[in-house]
Write a protein that holds these residues in place. Structure first.
Motif, short mmCIF file in Angstrom:
data_model
loop_
_atom_site.label_atom_id
_atom_site.label_comp_id
_atom_site.label_asym_id
_atom_site.label_seq_id
_atom_site.Cartn_x
_atom_site.Cartn_y
_atom_site.Cartn_z
N GLU A 132 5.48 -5.82 -11.09
CA GLU A 132 4.54 -7.13 -11.27
C GLU A 132 7.09 -7.05 -11.63
OE1 GLU A 132 7.19 -3.78 -13.42
OE2 GLU A 132 4.84 -3.97 -13.20
N THR A 133 7.73 -6.62 -11.96
CA THR A 133 8.83 -7.24 -11.81
C THR A 133 9.82 -7.36 -10.17
OG1 THR A 133 9.52 -5.42 -12.91
CG2 THR A 133 11.56 -6.57 -11.58
N GLN A 134 9.07 -7.40 -9.76
CA GLN A 134 8.98 -7.58 -7.65
C GLN A 134 8.61 -9.08 -7.94
OE1 GLN A 134 7.65 -4.47 -5.31
NE2 GLN A 134 9.38 -4.21 -4.71
N ALA A 135 7.20 -8.98 -8.29
CA ALA A 135 6.26 -10.26 -8.30
C ALA A 135 7.15 -11.79 -8.46
CB ALA A 135 4.47 -10.18 -8.59
N LEU A 136 8.13 -11.25 -10.30
CA LEU A 136 8.30 -12.18 -10.31
C LEU A 136 9.95 -12.75 -10.42
CD1 LEU A 136 8.24 -10.54 -14.90
CD2 LEU A 136 6.58 -12.90 -13.43
N GLY A 137 9.88 -12.05 -9.05
CA GLY A 137 11.85 -12.12 -8.27
C GLY A 137 11.02 -13.36 -6.70
N VAL A 138 9.98 -13.46 -6.51
CA VAL A 138 9.12 -14.82 -5.48
C VAL A 138 10.06 -15.54 -5.93
CG1 VAL A 138 7.35 -12.76 -4.36
CG2 VAL A 138 7.29 -15.29 -6.45
N PRO A 139 10.11 -16.57 -5.19
CA PRO A 139 10.42 -18.21 -4.88
C PRO A 139 9.87 -18.94 -5.72
CG PRO A 139 10.59 -17.77 -2.60
CD PRO A 139 9.90 -16.51 -3.26
N PRO A 140 9.88 -20.04 -6.68
CA PRO A 140 8.99 -21.42 -7.37
C PRO A 140 7.84 -21.23 -6.21
CG PRO A 140 10.81 -21.27 -7.79
CD PRO A 140 10.91 -20.16 -7.08
N GLY A 141 6.45 -21.19 -7.24
CA GLY A 141 5.42 -21.77 -6.10
C GLY A 141 4.59 -20.54 -5.64
N THR A 142 4.55 -20.11 -5.36
CA THR A 142 4.18 -18.35 -4.98
C THR A 142 3.31 -18.58 -5.79
OG1 THR A 142 6.20 -17.69 -3.42
CG2 THR A 142 4.41 -16.37 -3.68
N ALA A 143 2.11 -17.96 -5.03
CA ALA A 143 0.32 -18.19 -5.64
C ALA A 143 -0.01 -16.59 -5.49
CB ALA A 143 -0.69 -18.77 -5.70
N ARG A 144 0.68 -16.08 -4.52
CA ARG A 144 0.07 -14.88 -4.10
C ARG A 144 1.01 -14.48 -3.59
NH1 ARG A 144 -4.62 -14.95 -0.30
NH2 ARG A 144 -5.36 -13.38 -1.68
N VAL A 145 0.96 -12.56 -3.66
CA VAL A 145 1.71 -11.96 -3.71
C VAL A 145 0.96 -10.42 -2.92
CG1 VAL A 145 3.75 -10.16 -4.50
CG2 VAL A 145 3.67 -12.33 -4.86
N VAL A 146 1.65 -9.94 -1.89
CA VAL A 146 1.54 -8.98 -1.46
C VAL A 146 2.89 -7.27 -1.54
CG1 VAL A 146 1.46 -8.65 0.86
CG2 VAL A 146 -0.22 -7.23 -0.36
N ALA A 147 2.70 -6.38 -2.43
CA ALA A 147 3.17 -5.19 -2.45
C ALA A 147 3.00 -4.23 -1.21
CB ALA A 147 3.72 -4.65 -3.56
N PRO A 148 3.10 -3.92 -0.50
CA PRO A 148 3.01 -2.73 0.55
C PRO A 148 3.15 -1.55 0.03
CG PRO A 148 3.00 -4.55 2.15
CD PRO A 148 4.11 -4.99 0.66
N GLY A 149 2.37 -0.60 0.02
CA GLY A 149 3.50 1.19 0.00
C GLY A 149 1.99 1.82 -0.08
N THR A 150 2.13 2.88 -0.70
CA THR A 150 0.92 4.15 -1.18
C THR A 150 0.42 3.64 -2.02
OG1 THR A 150 3.21 5.58 -1.05
CG2 THR A 150 0.62 5.97 -1.68
N HIS A 151 0.03 2.82 -3.07
CA HIS A 151 -0.45 2.14 -3.68
C HIS A 151 0.03 0.67 -3.12
CE1 HIS A 151 -1.24 5.83 -5.70
NE2 HIS A 151 -1.75 6.00 -4.96
N SER A 152 -1.06 -0.03 -2.59
CA SER A 152 -0.31 -1.71 -2.61
C SER A 152 -1.33 -2.49 -2.94
CB SER A 152 -1.13 -2.08 -1.05
OG SER A 152 -0.54 -1.12 -0.30
N LYS A 153 -0.15 -3.30 -3.57
CA LYS A 153 -0.33 -4.34 -4.80
C LYS A 153 -0.98 -5.92 -4.68
CE LYS A 153 0.14 -1.23 -7.79
NZ LYS A 153 -1.04 -0.52 -8.58
N TRP A 154 -1.88 -6.33 -5.14
CA TRP A 154 -2.22 -7.66 -4.31
C TRP A 154 -2.51 -8.26 -5.71
CZ3 TRP A 154 -3.07 -10.31 0.16
CH2 TRP A 154 -2.98 -9.34 1.63
N LEU A 155 -1.04 -9.34 -5.84
CA LEU A 155 -0.63 -9.65 -7.22
C LEU A 155 -1.55 -11.50 -7.25
CD1 LEU A 155 1.58 -7.50 -6.89
CD2 LEU A 155 1.72 -8.39 -9.31
N ARG A 156 -2.16 -12.22 -7.96
CA ARG A 156 -1.85 -13.72 -7.88
C ARG A 156 -1.37 -14.28 -9.20
NH1 ARG A 156 -7.03 -11.08 -8.43
NH2 ARG A 156 -7.12 -11.71 -10.73
N LEU A 157 0.09 -15.19 -9.20
CA LEU A 157 0.84 -15.77 -10.30
C LEU A 157 0.98 -17.35 -10.35
CD1 LEU A 157 3.81 -15.00 -7.68
CD2 LEU A 157 2.85 -13.39 -9.56
#
Length: 309
Positions: A132-157
């Motif tokens: 959630e902290t990483q997702a809040l750091g993406v450029p404005p206007g971004t609607a979708r985020v993937v944070a790959p990893g051991t447990h990958s997260k797909w977020l909607r903004l």
């Protein structure tokens, strides 16, 4: 320590993962003055005193002035972490997280842990800490985020607010299958083949029966139907492919129609490039943002909302 412009240290930001620990010193404008890292992630620590020692080891005089407030995000707030922090509900933004900071006792400093986030996801209540902290750091206007990893997260903004997310334990399953299962027996653990990876991606798109296709890794190996050096990447392509397809509800007839703008891929260079290849193969527009960059931007927003800076 002070920066070249004399603004000094305004905040210490801590990114505590399962396998890593990174500490950042911020100046008064949110710029990063210095970063230090260690392998003392949550999984290697067993008691609050060990967490305190791990953080103290990184807070040397070249990084810390001993006075700046400290804000921690990630697995420090997990049940098995330093001190359990609450979960914020969806929708969540910087102000919501700031209002739910968990105070932490550490060397008489002003310190707190950023809460995780919890919300409904396909029949169960999903959880995350750190993304959630990483997702809040993406450029404005971004609607979708993937944070790959051991447990990958797909977020909607939505306008910088986290409105939904889903978790895929892709990295964990890959490691288990390759290192501890019959499917991975005899395969070279460190081999990489773009050809094998792309074949896995294409197989995932064409054949939705993922359990059956996973056994195909073993079958290809024992029947010499594919070079052993290609099969770890083929397995990776299958798993990442099924993850991306599921997260995006992709119909193989037209993948691009389901994407609402570019997907931000957050992570280190290697894993981000791997996911970028998958998204490109599926016709999904995307861009890469380095994990530390996204984390620092997001943590600074939370610190501002909490009036830590």
């Amino acid at each position: 320590m002070s920066d070249p412009n004399g603004s000094g240290i305004a905040l210490i930001g801590v990114d505590w993962g399962s396998t890593h620990l990174r500490v950042h010193a911020f100046d008064a404008r949110g710029g990063v003055l210095a970063t230090r890292a260690s392998a003392r992630g949550m999984a290697s620590l067993a008691a609050p005193a060990e967490f305190a020692d791990a953080l103290g080891e990184l807070l040397g005089s070249e990084l810390d002035d001993g006075r700046a407030p400290i804000l921690l995000a990630g697995m420090a707030g997990a049940r098995a972490g330093w001190q359990e922090a609450p979960y914020a509900p969806l929708p969540t933004d910087a102000a919501t997280l700031a209002a739910m900071l968990q105070p932490l006792q550490f060397r008489g400093r002003r310190a707190a842990i950023v809460p995780g986030v919890s919300g409904p996801s396909d029949g169960f209540v999903d959880v995350m800490r750190g993304e959630e902290t990483q997702a809040l750091g993406v450029p404005p206007g971004t609607a979708r985020v993937v944070a790959p990893g051991t447990h990958s997260k797909w977020l909607r903004l939505d306008a910088g607010v986290v409105v939904g997310f889903s978790t895929y334990p892709t990295g964990e399953i890959y490691s288990l299958l390759l290192e501890r299962s019959l499917l991975g027996r005899g395969l070279p653990a460190n081999a990489w083949s773009e050809r094998g990876f792309v074949l896995g991606l294409d197989t995932a798109r064409e054949r939705p029966d993922w359990l059956h296709q996973l056994f195909g890794v073993r079958a290809r190996n024992v029947r010499d139907a594919a070079p052993a050096e290609e099969l770890p990447a083929f397995l990776s392509g299958l798993l990442i492919g099924y993850e991306c397809l599921g997260a995006n509800r992709i119909d193989k007839a037209d993948a691009a129609e389901v994407c609402d703008g570019e997907i931000a891929v957050i992570g280190g260079a290697r894993v981000a490039a791997t996911y970028a290849l998958a998204l490109r193969r599926y016709g999904l527009p995307h861009y890469i943002i380095e994990g530390d960059t996204a984390f620092c931007h997001g943590l600074w927003r939370i610190a501002q909302a909490a009036e830590y800076v």
